[in-house]
Each structure stands twice: as C-alpha cells, then as structure tokens.
Write a protein that holds these residues in place. Structure first.
Motif, PDB file in Angstrom:
ATOM      1  N   GLY A 188      11.774   0.672   0.993  1.00 48.25           N
ATOM      2  CA  GLY A 188      10.392   0.230   0.881  1.00 48.25           C
ATOM      3  C   GLY A 188      10.240  -0.953  -0.045  1.00 48.25           C
ATOM      4  O   GLY A 188       9.429  -1.854   0.205  1.00 48.25           O
ATOM      5  N   TYR A 234       7.513  -8.947   2.867  1.00 51.24           N
ATOM      6  CA  TYR A 234       6.133  -9.362   3.113  1.00 51.24           C
ATOM      7  C   TYR A 234       5.694 -10.412   2.095  1.00 51.24           C
ATOM      8  O   TYR A 234       5.076 -11.417   2.450  1.00 51.24           O
ATOM      9  CB  TYR A 234       5.191  -8.152   3.074  1.00 51.24           C
ATOM     10  CG  TYR A 234       5.086  -7.445   4.406  1.00 51.24           C
ATOM     11  CD1 TYR A 234       4.139  -7.835   5.338  1.00 51.24           C
ATOM     12  CD2 TYR A 234       5.942  -6.400   4.728  1.00 51.24           C
ATOM     13  CE1 TYR A 234       4.038  -7.199   6.566  1.00 51.24           C
ATOM     14  CE2 TYR A 234       5.850  -5.754   5.958  1.00 51.24           C
ATOM     15  CZ  TYR A 234       4.907  -6.166   6.872  1.00 51.24           C
ATOM     16  OH  TYR A 234       4.829  -5.541   8.093  1.00 51.24           O
ATOM     17  N   ARG A 235       6.005 -10.176   0.836  1.00 54.13           N
ATOM     18  CA  ARG A 235       5.568 -11.096  -0.221  1.00 54.13           C
ATOM     19  C   ARG A 235       6.211 -12.462  -0.086  1.00 54.13           C
ATOM     20  O   ARG A 235       5.574 -13.495  -0.321  1.00 54.13           O
ATOM     21  CB  ARG A 235       5.871 -10.493  -1.595  1.00 54.13           C
ATOM     22  CG  ARG A 235       5.076  -9.222  -1.888  1.00 54.13           C
ATOM     23  CD  ARG A 235       5.488  -8.603  -3.199  1.00 54.13           C
ATOM     24  NE  ARG A 235       5.035  -9.404  -4.325  1.00 54.13           N
ATOM     25  CZ  ARG A 235       5.523  -9.280  -5.573  1.00 54.13           C
ATOM     26  NH1 ARG A 235       6.462  -8.379  -5.820  1.00 54.13           N
ATOM     27  NH2 ARG A 235       5.062 -10.030  -6.534  1.00 54.13           N
ATOM     28  N   GLY A 282      -0.642  -6.440   6.896  1.00 53.56           N
ATOM     29  CA  GLY A 282       0.187  -6.782   5.747  1.00 53.56           C
ATOM     30  C   GLY A 282       0.142  -8.242   5.378  1.00 53.56           C
ATOM     31  O   GLY A 282       0.827  -8.679   4.450  1.00 53.56           O
ATOM     32  N   ARG A 294       8.621  -4.534   0.995  1.00 53.17           N
ATOM     33  CA  ARG A 294       7.537  -5.151   0.214  1.00 53.17           C
ATOM     34  C   ARG A 294       7.859  -6.591  -0.125  1.00 53.17           C
ATOM     35  O   ARG A 294       7.021  -7.489   0.006  1.00 53.17           O
ATOM     36  CB  ARG A 294       7.308  -4.339  -1.061  1.00 53.17           C
ATOM     37  CG  ARG A 294       6.276  -4.923  -2.017  1.00 53.17           C
ATOM     38  CD  ARG A 294       6.007  -3.957  -3.160  1.00 53.17           C
ATOM     39  NE  ARG A 294       5.065  -4.492  -4.117  1.00 53.17           N
ATOM     40  CZ  ARG A 294       5.391  -4.981  -5.322  1.00 53.17           C
ATOM     41  NH1 ARG A 294       6.669  -4.986  -5.710  1.00 53.17           N
ATOM     42  NH2 ARG A 294       4.465  -5.433  -6.144  1.00 53.17           N
ATOM     43  N   GLN A 295       9.085  -6.839  -0.556  1.00 53.84           N
ATOM     44  CA  GLN A 295       9.488  -8.197  -0.887  1.00 53.84           C
ATOM     45  C   GLN A 295       9.513  -9.097   0.340  1.00 53.84           C
ATOM     46  O   GLN A 295       9.178 -10.285   0.253  1.00 53.84           O
ATOM     47  CB  GLN A 295      10.868  -8.190  -1.557  1.00 53.84           C
ATOM     48  CG  GLN A 295      10.827  -7.836  -3.026  1.00 53.84           C
ATOM     49  CD  GLN A 295       9.985  -8.825  -3.829  1.00 53.84           C
ATOM     50  OE1 GLN A 295       8.825  -8.563  -4.145  1.00 53.84           O
ATOM     51  NE2 GLN A 295      10.568  -9.976  -4.135  1.00 53.84           N
TER      52      GLN A 295
END
Length: 264
Positions: free
Chosen positions: A80, A87-88, A147, A84-85
């Motif tokens: 996860g 997406y960022r 997202g 997350r990274q």
C-alpha cells in the motif's frame, strides 16, 4: 515529442493530442504523466503560447486508468505504501501541474471521458464536447476512489449534489446532460469540435497574454481564498498590469479608435 502526447503549435495556440487510440488514451501504465509534465513545462516557458487545446485521438478522449496496471496494484505483490507513492509521483503530479498552468486550457472532448479521463477534463478551464462524448466518474464501479483529485475537481465544476450523484452511482452521462449540468459549455457535431475549440482559443489568444494569465491565476486562487485575500492579490496583479506595454497599447487603441496590436 513523445510516445503518448502530440504537441503541435500554430501561431499562439498549442494543441495537445493524447495519441494511444487503440487503448483509448489511458493515463496510467504508460508515459502519459511524464509527457504531460514535459509539455506543461514547455508551455509555461514559452511566452508565445496564449491558449491550449487538449483532445484525444480516435473514438475516446481518455479512458482514465489502465486496468492492467490496476491488476498489478491489486495483486498483493505491491505494498500500500508503494501504491500511495505511485499516485503521488504519478497522476497526482499531472493534476497539480495542469490545474495550475496559467495559460488557459480548452478540453475538446471527442468521446468517452471516464474516471481519470473525466477528471483530466475538469483540470482544464473550458470543456467543449462532441455529441459523441460521454462522461463518468467511474471509480466506484471497480471498487476504488478518485485518486487523481477528482473528489476536489468535480464538485467545483458541477456542484456538490451532482458530483456526489456521478461519484456514488458511477453512471455514464451523455453530452446533452453534461451541458445541462454545466460540465461542458458547448456541445457540437464531431466535425465541428476542433474548429470550435480553435476559434475559442484564438479569441483568448487575441487578448494581452499577461492579463489572461493573471486573470486565470486570480480565478484559481479565488476557489479557496477569502475575499480580502483575493482583493489584495487583485490589487498587486493590477499594479503590474497597468505598467505593461500591452495595457498602454490597449488604452491608446481605444482612444484612437483602432484595433490594438498586442506583443506580449
């Protein structure tokens, strides 16, 4: 300029065309984000560019996220934290860069704008749709959330209630309903889409570029700032504008009853 994005400039107008029609112009699992970032930097650093048109090749504007890439993310082999990274450092960079580009951007929505494809259109300032266009905030259908900033963008485009309806149902709406809901400002026949977008871009480009860029920045700041903050910023931008050559030319042309010649 790239594998995904075609960059074409005619006079003061740049047309960006997403060019993976066989895959319906997805925004993940390819070079889309890096290509957009490169193009946006190029536009920002080129004072000759006064308006941008964004469209898609083929039958779709953009199908949004790549399902094969989502399969990798849901496999259990990727943490996860890593997702997350991704997406960022991925599509969220696109949202930030395109939304904050000071040159006005017109989305010429030629076909389906789904999920992140819809949100991409909402990152633009103006949306014109072909009668063949359709729109969906489709994330819930596949068990994920927006997202890419869609939860912020869509409600500011069409209002909270309609954004909630589109997000929670994930249903597809057609171009006519998109017009009624103010998601787009015009609906035109397919053959008139790019000419209509270009005509609008030329009207924008005919104005002093510094004034248009600063006006767009004011509008962006006004989304989340207090009135007194926007007034203060307006005063500062106006002080700069009054001292430009193009403003002096506009005033002189008005008094002399002639067409102004703006040089940027």
């Amino acid at each position: 300029m790239s594998a995904f994005l075609r960059y074409e400039q005619d006079d003061h107008v740049v047309t960006l065309t997403m060019d993976e029609p066989e895959r319906r112009n997805p925004l993940t699992g390819n070079s889309a984000v890096s290509d957009f970032i490169e193009a946006i930097k190029r536009i920002e650093n080129d004072p000759s560019v006064r308006a941008v048109i964004l469209t898609g090749a083929g039958s779709a504007f953009s199908s949004g996220g790549n399902i094969k890439d989502m399969e990798r993310q849901s496999s259990g082999d990727v943490s996860g934290i890593q997702i997350r990274q991704e997406y960022r450092q991925g599509i969220q960079r696109l949202a930030h860069a395109l939304f904050n580009l000071e040159v006005p951007v017109i989305a010429a929505v030629n076909g389906a704008a789904l999920g992140a494809g819809l949100d991409l259109a909402c990152m633009c300032d103006i949306r014109i749709a072909s009668v063949n266009a359709k729109f969906a905030e489709s994330f819930a259908k596949i068990g994920i959330v927006p997202g890419d900033g869609g939860a912020w963008l869509l409600q500011r485009t069409i209002g909270l209630s309609r954004a909630a309806e589109m997000t929670f149902t994930a249903q597809v709406i057609d171009a006519q309903l998109a017009l009624e809901w103010n998601l787009v400002s015009r609906v035109v026949p397919p053959e008139e889409l790019l000419p209509t977008a270009r005509n609008l871009a030329l009207k924008i480009a005919a104005n002093p570029p510094h004034a248009v860029r600063l006006a767009k920045r004011l509008m962006r700041e006004a989304i989340h700032a207090r009135l007194d903050t926007v007034l203060e910023l307006s005063a500062a931008y106006q002080a700069l504008s009054h001292q430009t050559v193009d403003h002096r030319e506009a005033v002189a042309a008005f008094l002399e009853k002639r067409e102004p010649v703006f040089k940027g």
